[in-house]
Write a protein that holds these residues in place. Structure first.
Motif, PDB file in Angstrom:
ATOM      1  N   GLU A   1       0.785  -1.232   0.000  1.00  0.00           N
ATOM      2  CA  GLU A   1       0.000   0.000   0.000  1.00  0.00           C
ATOM      3  C   GLU A   1       0.818   1.282   0.000  1.00  0.00           C
ATOM      4  OE1 GLU A   1      -2.694   0.054   3.267  1.00  0.00           O
ATOM      5  OE2 GLU A   1      -3.638  -1.885   2.772  1.00  0.00           O
ATOM      6  N   PHE A   2       2.044   1.237   0.500  1.00  0.00           N
ATOM      7  CA  PHE A   2       2.759   2.482   0.783  1.00  0.00           C
ATOM      8  C   PHE A   2       3.674   2.899  -0.365  1.00  0.00           C
ATOM      9  CE2 PHE A   2       6.387   4.874   2.303  1.00  0.00           C
ATOM     10  CZ  PHE A   2       5.792   5.858   3.078  1.00  0.00           C
ATOM     11  N   THR A   3       3.531   4.119  -0.799  1.00  0.00           N
ATOM     12  CA  THR A   3       4.504   4.805  -1.659  1.00  0.00           C
ATOM     13  C   THR A   3       4.440   6.274  -1.289  1.00  0.00           C
ATOM     14  OG1 THR A   3       2.854   5.071  -3.409  1.00  0.00           O
ATOM     15  CG2 THR A   3       4.393   3.234  -3.639  1.00  0.00           C
ATOM     16  N   ALA A   4       5.590   6.898  -1.163  1.00  0.00           N
ATOM     17  CA  ALA A   4       5.592   8.308  -0.757  1.00  0.00           C
ATOM     18  C   ALA A   4       6.943   8.918  -1.079  1.00  0.00           C
ATOM     19  CB  ALA A   4       5.279   8.436   0.736  1.00  0.00           C
ATOM     20  N   GLN A   5       7.013  10.204  -0.848  1.00  0.00           N
ATOM     21  CA  GLN A   5       8.283  10.919  -0.946  1.00  0.00           C
ATOM     22  C   GLN A   5       8.702  11.361   0.446  1.00  0.00           C
ATOM     23  OE1 GLN A   5       8.461  14.157  -3.737  1.00  0.00           O
ATOM     24  NE2 GLN A   5       9.372  12.789  -5.262  1.00  0.00           N
TER      25      GLN A   5
ATOM     26  N   GLY B   1      12.415  14.521  -0.402  1.00  0.00           N
ATOM     27  CA  GLY B   1      12.653  14.645  -1.832  1.00  0.00           C
ATOM     28  C   GLY B   1      12.962  13.357  -2.555  1.00  0.00           C
ATOM     29  N   SER B   2      12.948  12.225  -1.853  1.00  0.00           N
ATOM     30  CA  SER B   2      13.252  10.940  -2.482  1.00  0.00           C
ATOM     31  C   SER B   2      12.034  10.021  -2.428  1.00  0.00           C
ATOM     32  CB  SER B   2      14.424  10.251  -1.771  1.00  0.00           C
ATOM     33  OG  SER B   2      15.583  11.054  -1.816  1.00  0.00           O
ATOM     34  N   ASP B   3      11.848   9.241  -3.472  1.00  0.00           N
ATOM     35  CA  ASP B   3      10.775   8.248  -3.487  1.00  0.00           C
ATOM     36  C   ASP B   3      11.167   7.061  -2.609  1.00  0.00           C
ATOM     37  OD1 ASP B   3       9.182   9.692  -5.266  1.00  0.00           O
ATOM     38  OD2 ASP B   3      10.221   8.856  -7.010  1.00  0.00           O
ATOM     39  N   ILE B   4      10.235   6.629  -1.757  1.00  0.00           N
ATOM     40  CA  ILE B   4      10.508   5.465  -0.908  1.00  0.00           C
ATOM     41  C   ILE B   4       9.352   4.478  -1.049  1.00  0.00           C
ATOM     42  CG2 ILE B   4      11.976   6.652   0.753  1.00  0.00           C
ATOM     43  CD1 ILE B   4       9.592   6.774   2.634  1.00  0.00           C
ATOM     44  N   SER B   5       9.699   3.220  -1.077  1.00  0.00           N
ATOM     45  CA  SER B   5       8.693   2.161  -1.185  1.00  0.00           C
ATOM     46  C   SER B   5       8.273   1.694   0.206  1.00  0.00           C
ATOM     47  CB  SER B   5       9.278   0.987  -1.969  1.00  0.00           C
ATOM     48  OG  SER B   5      10.324   0.374  -1.226  1.00  0.00           O
ATOM     49  N   GLY B   6       7.306   0.786   0.222  1.00  0.00           N
ATOM     50  CA  GLY B   6       6.881   0.223   1.494  1.00  0.00           C
ATOM     51  C   GLY B   6       7.971  -0.549   2.195  1.00  0.00           C
ATOM     52  N   LEU B   7       8.781  -1.268   1.419  1.00  0.00           N
ATOM     53  CA  LEU B   7       9.890  -2.009   2.024  1.00  0.00           C
ATOM     54  C   LEU B   7      10.945  -1.073   2.597  1.00  0.00           C
ATOM     55  CD1 LEU B   7      10.404  -4.987  -0.475  1.00  0.00           C
ATOM     56  CD2 LEU B   7       9.290  -4.993   1.772  1.00  0.00           C
ATOM     57  N   HIS B   8      11.176   0.045   1.905  1.00  0.00           N
ATOM     58  CA  HIS B   8      12.097   1.055   2.445  1.00  0.00           C
ATOM     59  C   HIS B   8      11.577   1.607   3.770  1.00  0.00           C
ATOM     60  CE1 HIS B   8      13.558   1.838  -1.918  1.00  0.00           C
ATOM     61  NE2 HIS B   8      14.298   0.914  -1.330  1.00  0.00           N
ATOM     62  N   MET B   9      10.268   1.881   3.819  1.00  0.00           N
ATOM     63  CA  MET B   9       9.683   2.410   5.056  1.00  0.00           C
ATOM     64  C   MET B   9       9.763   1.382   6.178  1.00  0.00           C
ATOM     65  SD  MET B   9       8.393   4.646   6.958  1.00  0.00           S
ATOM     66  CE  MET B   9       8.258   6.009   5.780  1.00  0.00           C
ATOM     67  N   PHE B  10       9.492   0.116   5.855  1.00  0.00           N
ATOM     68  CA  PHE B  10       9.599  -0.931   6.871  1.00  0.00           C
ATOM     69  C   PHE B  10      11.026  -1.007   7.413  1.00  0.00           C
ATOM     70  CE2 PHE B  10      10.668  -5.450   7.729  1.00  0.00           C
ATOM     71  CZ  PHE B  10       9.911  -5.603   8.890  1.00  0.00           C
ATOM     72  N   SER B  11      12.014  -0.955   6.536  1.00  0.00           N
ATOM     73  CA  SER B  11      13.413  -0.978   6.966  1.00  0.00           C
ATOM     74  C   SER B  11      13.729   0.225   7.844  1.00  0.00           C
ATOM     75  CB  SER B  11      14.339  -0.992   5.746  1.00  0.00           C
ATOM     76  OG  SER B  11      14.143  -2.149   4.978  1.00  0.00           O
TER      77      SER B  11
ATOM     78  N   ASN C   1      -0.532   5.671   5.868  1.00  0.00           N
ATOM     79  CA  ASN C   1       0.433   5.695   4.763  1.00  0.00           C
ATOM     80  C   ASN C   1       1.120   7.053   4.663  1.00  0.00           C
ATOM     81  OD1 ASN C   1       0.145   3.014   3.666  1.00  0.00           O
ATOM     82  ND2 ASN C   1      -1.888   3.617   2.979  1.00  0.00           N
ATOM     83  N   TRP C   2       1.084   7.815   5.740  1.00  0.00           N
ATOM     84  CA  TRP C   2       1.761   9.105   5.797  1.00  0.00           C
ATOM     85  C   TRP C   2       3.144   8.875   6.412  1.00  0.00           C
ATOM     86  CZ3 TRP C   2       0.518  13.645   9.592  1.00  0.00           C
ATOM     87  CH2 TRP C   2       1.298  14.754   9.244  1.00  0.00           C
ATOM     88  N   ALA C   3       4.200   9.164   5.680  1.00  0.00           N
ATOM     89  CA  ALA C   3       5.559   8.794   6.082  1.00  0.00           C
ATOM     90  C   ALA C   3       5.940   9.343   7.448  1.00  0.00           C
ATOM     91  CB  ALA C   3       6.560   9.260   5.023  1.00  0.00           C
ATOM     92  N   TRP C   4       5.713  10.635   7.672  1.00  0.00           N
ATOM     93  CA  TRP C   4       6.150  11.234   8.932  1.00  0.00           C
ATOM     94  C   TRP C   4       5.353  10.696  10.124  1.00  0.00           C
ATOM     95  CZ3 TRP C   4      10.688  13.107   9.269  1.00  0.00           C
ATOM     96  CH2 TRP C   4      11.287  13.729   8.170  1.00  0.00           C
ATOM     97  N   LEU C   5       4.087  10.361   9.899  1.00  0.00           N
ATOM     98  CA  LEU C   5       3.294   9.774  10.980  1.00  0.00           C
ATOM     99  C   LEU C   5       3.796   8.369  11.301  1.00  0.00           C
ATOM    100  CD1 LEU C   5       0.952  10.065  12.937  1.00  0.00           C
ATOM    101  CD2 LEU C   5      -0.590   9.226  11.134  1.00  0.00           C
ATOM    102  N   LEU C   6       4.184   7.629  10.279  1.00  0.00           N
ATOM    103  CA  LEU C   6       4.746   6.295  10.506  1.00  0.00           C
ATOM    104  C   LEU C   6       6.062   6.371  11.275  1.00  0.00           C
ATOM    105  CD1 LEU C   6       4.073   4.692   6.998  1.00  0.00           C
ATOM    106  CD2 LEU C   6       2.924   4.122   9.143  1.00  0.00           C
ATOM    107  N   ILE C   7       6.899   7.341  10.932  1.00  0.00           N
ATOM    108  CA  ILE C   7       8.170   7.535  11.650  1.00  0.00           C
ATOM    109  C   ILE C   7       7.911   7.900  13.108  1.00  0.00           C
ATOM    110  CG2 ILE C   7      10.198   9.031  11.818  1.00  0.00           C
ATOM    111  CD1 ILE C   7      10.165   9.140   8.720  1.00  0.00           C
TER     112      ILE C   7
END
Length: 416
Positions: free
Chosen positions: A247-251, A254-264, A312-318
């Motif tokens: 489900e996750f794709t975001a920037q 300034g860089s594109d990150i995938s769901g696996l990148h976010m999980f890592s 799926n909001w990157a900063w909220l996940l962090i």
């Protein structure tokens, strides 16, 4: 509280446990991949299941006999088996020999050794620690375990695929050093308990012993709370990892990150935070009441996993990764202190072995969560996480509330 103030057995065990965890984590996560390639995913999964079940059974056996014949004897036997297993793994993956059969057998032997060691080592720490020391001890142990996991994964990633003989040889030498430390430096702790305590009846067989353990209402409330809490952690590399991948794709910056990148990234945040702040943070929260620490910790822990289940909001996940790590740093040592305070002297290792089953049950729920998540929307999974976290908190608070009035006034309370 300082490290130098702890009982020598505890100081030694913390160091040896670090290297034992380092050994295990440099092998086990990569062994599944290796076996899948060598014998197929189906047989590999069956072998890993057999290893887990065998480890559980031998852990219960070790817990029972450790309370009757002593800790050190069984720990030396288990460590000797570990040395043999790692030596066998090195030989079976050496320039002179390449045997998948021997590798599987030695991997099973290594799992049996670990199953024997864990409940006994945990009981030994309780034998020689006082109640006011345990929060610091378990916080320190939590930190060393996570650091060992990090370096073990790094070692395995660097050496397992192409340099297995070197990896197994190194960890075999480490295991041999641990064996000598156990033989010559660790002291038996059974004699530290008051002589009139409990009479751990050797005539009571293993089935009756564990029947009594699982009829202990306080322990079963604690067991249930542990399963609910730890099962959230097992969701991270199962349902949450799969959901992010799909489900996750975001920037981000300034860089594109995938769901696996976010999980890592979430895993890195957790590991780095634990490595950097666990010890000072544990010391700081030690000034507060256990019930308050548990309440805040479980709420943060639950909130973190709940957000990871649907956002799926990157900063909220962090931010959620930071919250759940803080929550885990708060609740995990308190949980260990609670366990140490509620178990009777005569069956310490048996209770520790039974507690180990809660992690197996939690792992089962973690796998089940992946299946359920295939049918439920992410917000429904988030709702389940809230129920699990709040359920664990209610049970933990129930026990903590009763702790003062009961105050672990067992017939022969531990005076160590």
């Amino acid at each position: 509280m300082k490290y130098a103030d702890l009982h020598p057995n505890i100081r030694i065990r913390i160091i040896t446990d670090f290297f034992t965890d380092l050994t295990q984590k440099s092998i086990i996560p990569f062994m599944a991949i290796y076996l899948s390639i060598q014998i197929g995913a189906g047989l590999a999964g069956l072998l890993l299941t057999v290893n887990i079940v065998a480890s559980m059974i031998v852990g219960l056996w070790a817990g029972y006999w450790s309370d009757r014949i002593g800790r050190k004897k069984l720990m030396v036997i288990a460590q000797s088996l570990q040395v043999m297993a790692l030596l066998g793994l090195a030989i079976a993956n050496s320039p002179w020999m390449d045997s998948i059969i021997v590798t599987c057998l030695m991997f099973l032997l290594s799992s049996l050794s670990s199953g024997i060691t864990v409940p006994i080592a945990n009981a030994m720490i309780v034998d020689v620690s006082s109640e006011h020391e345990r929060h610091y001890v378990y916080g320190l142990q939590y930190w060393t375990t996570n650091v060992a996991v990090t370096f073990g994964a790094l070692m395995g990633g660097l050496f397992f695929e192409s340099f297995r003989f070197l990896l197994f040889s190194l960890v075999c030498l480490e295991s041999l050093a641990t064996l000598f430390i156990l033989i010559f430096m660790i002291r038996e702790t059974m004699d530290k308990r008051e002589s009139g305590c409990g009479d751990a009846p050797i005539q009571r067989n293993i089935l009756k012993t564990y029947w009594a353990v699982f009829q202990d209402k306080r322990f079963m409330i604690f067991f249930t709370a542990t399963v609910l809490a730890v099962s959230l952690e097992f969701q991270l590399d199962k349902y949450i990892a799969v959901r992010l991948k799909n489900e996750f794709t975001a920037q981000l910056l300034g860089s594109d990150i995938s769901g696996l990148h976010m999980f890592s990234l979430i895993m890195v945040i957790n590991t780095v935070m634990v490595a950097l702040v666990a010890i000072p943070f544990t010391r700081w929260i030690g000034r507060f009441q256990s019930r308050s620490i548990m309440t805040v910790g479980m709420l943060l822990y639950t909130a973190g996993f709940t957000v990871l289940a649907f956002s799926n909001w990157a900063w909220l996940l962090i931010s959620s990764a930071i919250l759940l790590t803080i929550g885990e740093l708060m609740y995990a040592p308190v949980r260990q202190v609670m366990l140490a305070g509620m178990i009777p002297d005569s069956d310490r290792a048996a209770y520790m072995a039974a507690d180990g089953l809660s992690y197996n049950a939690a792992a089962l729920l973690g796998s089940l969560g992946l299946t359920i998540g295939a049918f439920l929307p992410s917000y429904a999974m988030a709702g389940l996480y809230i129920l699990m976290g709040l359920g664990a908190l209610i049970f933990f608070r129930m026990l903590l509330r009763k702790a003062e009035e009961q105050n672990q006034h067992l017939p022969c309370a531990d005076a160590s």
